[in-house]
Write a protein that holds these residues in place. Structure first.
Motif, PDB file in Angstrom:
ATOM      1  N   ILE A 248      -0.524 -17.534  27.133  1.00 21.17           N
ATOM      2  CA  ILE A 248       0.856 -17.053  27.249  1.00 21.17           C
ATOM      3  C   ILE A 248       1.750 -18.253  26.981  1.00 21.17           C
ATOM      4  CG2 ILE A 248       2.599 -16.056  28.813  1.00 21.17           C
ATOM      5  CD1 ILE A 248       0.229 -14.185  28.333  1.00 21.17           C
ATOM      6  N   ARG A 250       4.339 -20.396  27.718  1.00 17.45           N
ATOM      7  CA  ARG A 250       5.152 -20.590  28.925  1.00 17.45           C
ATOM      8  C   ARG A 250       6.534 -21.111  28.587  1.00 17.45           C
ATOM      9  NH1 ARG A 250       3.298 -22.092  33.979  1.00 17.45           N
ATOM     10  NH2 ARG A 250       5.399 -21.474  34.507  1.00 17.45           N
ATOM     11  N   GLU A 266       3.605 -16.929  18.080  1.00 13.95           N
ATOM     12  CA  GLU A 266       2.724 -16.338  19.093  1.00 13.95           C
ATOM     13  C   GLU A 266       2.243 -14.964  18.642  1.00 13.95           C
ATOM     14  OE1 GLU A 266       4.358 -16.011  23.064  1.00 13.95           O
ATOM     15  OE2 GLU A 266       2.393 -15.603  23.919  1.00 13.95           O
ATOM     16  N   ASP A 269       0.547  -9.339  22.250  1.00 14.54           N
ATOM     17  CA  ASP A 269      -0.370  -9.213  23.396  1.00 14.54           C
ATOM     18  C   ASP A 269      -1.680  -8.543  22.968  1.00 14.54           C
ATOM     19  OD1 ASP A 269      -0.750  -9.475  26.245  1.00 14.54           O
ATOM     20  OD2 ASP A 269      -0.454  -7.329  26.423  1.00 14.54           O
ATOM     21  N   ARG A 338       0.621  -5.654  32.932  1.00 19.31           N
ATOM     22  CA  ARG A 338       1.511  -6.812  32.949  1.00 19.31           C
ATOM     23  C   ARG A 338       2.479  -6.779  34.116  1.00 19.31           C
ATOM     24  NH1 ARG A 338      -2.113  -9.440  30.886  1.00 19.31           N
ATOM     25  NH2 ARG A 338      -2.262  -9.678  28.651  1.00 19.31           N
ATOM     26  N   GLU A 373       7.362  -7.055  23.112  1.00 18.77           N
ATOM     27  CA  GLU A 373       6.611  -8.278  23.429  1.00 18.77           C
ATOM     28  C   GLU A 373       7.382  -9.139  24.427  1.00 18.77           C
ATOM     29  OE1 GLU A 373       3.426  -9.010  22.511  1.00 18.77           O
ATOM     30  OE2 GLU A 373       3.440  -7.020  21.611  1.00 18.77           O
ATOM     31  N   HIS A 377       6.166 -10.353  27.999  1.00 22.39           N
ATOM     32  CA  HIS A 377       6.181 -11.790  28.265  1.00 22.39           C
ATOM     33  C   HIS A 377       6.903 -12.113  29.569  1.00 22.39           C
ATOM     34  CE1 HIS A 377       7.166 -16.050  27.814  1.00 22.39           C
ATOM     35  NE2 HIS A 377       5.997 -16.090  27.196  1.00 22.39           N
ATOM     36  N   THR A 380       4.385 -11.576  32.244  1.00 30.10           N
ATOM     37  CA  THR A 380       3.220 -12.484  32.284  1.00 30.10           C
ATOM     38  C   THR A 380       3.605 -13.936  32.561  1.00 30.10           C
ATOM     39  OG1 THR A 380       3.361 -12.497  29.883  1.00 30.10           O
ATOM     40  CG2 THR A 380       1.607 -11.196  30.837  1.00 30.10           C
ATOM     41  N   ASP A 381       4.812 -14.316  32.186  1.00 28.54           N
ATOM     42  CA  ASP A 381       5.250 -15.704  32.345  1.00 28.54           C
ATOM     43  C   ASP A 381       5.176 -16.150  33.808  1.00 28.54           C
ATOM     44  OD1 ASP A 381       6.117 -18.055  31.211  1.00 28.54           O
ATOM     45  OD2 ASP A 381       8.228 -17.625  31.533  1.00 28.54           O
TER      46      ASP A 381
END
Ligand code: SF4
Length: 384
Positions: A248, A250, A266, A269, A338, A373, A377, A380-381
């Protein structure tokens, strides 16, 4: 050092969550991996062996004192509480509590040596520490540590054997990728050759090897390379464990600078899962027999787990079944996962009705890929 206190480092692998933590070095001697922010503002130090031994003594003393409050298989919680409150400082109370939690809820047979790369210590120092752990904690069955691939490659076979004889049982190593291009991109400070040479030496000495693979870390451009070259390393080394840590990007990491400079894109997912599939498809089950685990919430499909030889086809099949689902269902599961619901996609229906409704609405309404996305994100961050 303050009386009755031992040092506690910041992290351990998830699989060592129940182990007693013994801090042998402080921070990371490399500290340059672009994806990692853990020790960015900290300087590496080795700790004098005598100081680490004192920490072991304090831990052993707390263990003895706590166990002395056990009568006929039951802890006298009142006596333990009194002892806890009588500790001279808050730090001493934290240490006492840590040993108590380890004894009552943890794995009483396991110790993990912190921090990021304990193997960088002179072998004779580490041997002395490991031997002392064995002496003061004869009940321990498993002593484990982190070791960077580049460090492992430089340690002699003889020293690994001595470490094994002293009682080091397992080394966790963040390989992240088997591709030299990816390793260079992320500034891992190790090469594929280091990974193969270091990993083989660890195994040859009879020490278990647990490596980490970071699907997605090579970005769109190096996705195939990341998958195929990592499988190559796994086939060569045959580690006991391969642990998935989906990449991920960051916020605030140096990978962000690469992306902003147009040097890194990137993956989506879902494409990181495709990359795991590709890595598995290149595993040779005649050479790689270790266990693949997905023991981190950051991985999309937690159920992808099994032995690389006998479970390979079922793991591939499991991923394929998910990838064959209609987009709508994939998105719903992605979002639920997520958002932190630790479930298999087959059990989406078990969500609370209000959570179910939220997941359905959000996954239906967000059709723009970038927006989708970005939403994933944001969730998940916060995990890493
Ligand atoms: S070696 Fe590990 S702890 Fe050190 S910078 Fe790299 S990922 Fe972070």
């Amino acid at each position: 050092m303050e009386q009755g206190v031992f040092q506690i480092g910041p992290i351990r692998p998830p699989s060592e969550a129940n182990s007693l933590l013994l801090r042998v070095t402080e921070n990371c001697p490399w500290n340059k991996c672009k994806f990692c922010m853990l020790y960015k503002n900290s300087t590496f130090h080795t700790r004098p062996v005598a100081e680490v031994k004192k920490d072991i003594d304090v831990m052993a003393e707390y263990r003895d004192r706590i166990l002395a409050h056990m009568h006929q298989g039951e802890y006298d919680m009142q006596a333990i509480r009194q002892e806890y409150l009588s500790m001279p400082t808050d730090d001493a109370r934290i240490c006492y509590q840590m040993v108590f939690t380890w004894l009552t809820e943890g794995d009483r047979q396991a110790i993990f040596l912190q921090d990021a790369n304990t193997l960088v210590l002179r072998p004779e120092w580490l041997i002395e520490i490991v031997s002392y752990v064995r002496e003061r904690f004869p009940e321990i069955q498993r002593i484990t540590s982190y070791g960077r691939a580049n460090t492992l490659a430089r340690i002699s076979q003889e020293d690994f054997k001595r470490l094994r004889e002293a009682g080091l049982d397992r080394i966790h190593s963040g390989y992240e990728s088997g591709s030299d291009k990816v390793l260079q991109l992320i500034s891992k400070g190790a090469t594929q050759e280091d990974e193969i040479i270091g990993g083989k030496k660890v195994k040859e000495a009879g020490i278990e090897l647990s490596i980490y693979f970071m699907p997605g870390v090579g970005g769109k451009a190096l996705s195939d390379e990341n998958a195929i070259e990592t499988a190559k390393v796994i086939n060569e080394v045959n580690p006991d464990f391969v642990r998935l840590r989906t990449f991920i990007l960051r916020t605030g990491s140096l990978m962000e600078e690469l992306r902003d400079a147009g040097l890194y894109q990137e993956q989506r997912d879902i494409d990181k899962l495709v990359e795991i599939r590709k890595m598995l498809a290149h595993i040779d089950p005649k050479r790689a027999h270790g266990k693949l685990t997905s023991d981190h919430i950051i991985n999309l499909l937690q159920e992808v787990t099994g032995y690389l030889d006998k479970d390979l086809s079922s793991m591939l099949e499991y991923i394929d079944t998910f990838l064959a689902l209609p987009d709508r269902e994939q998105k719903q599961y992605q979002l639920a996962r997520r958002m932190g619901f630790p479930l298999d996609w087959k059990y989406l229906y078990r969500l609370q009705p209000q959570d179910q409704a939220r997941v359905e609405e959000m996954s239906k309404n967000i059709v723009d890929e970038k927006e989708w996305e970005a939403l994933l994100h944001r969730f998940t961050d916060r995990y890493i």
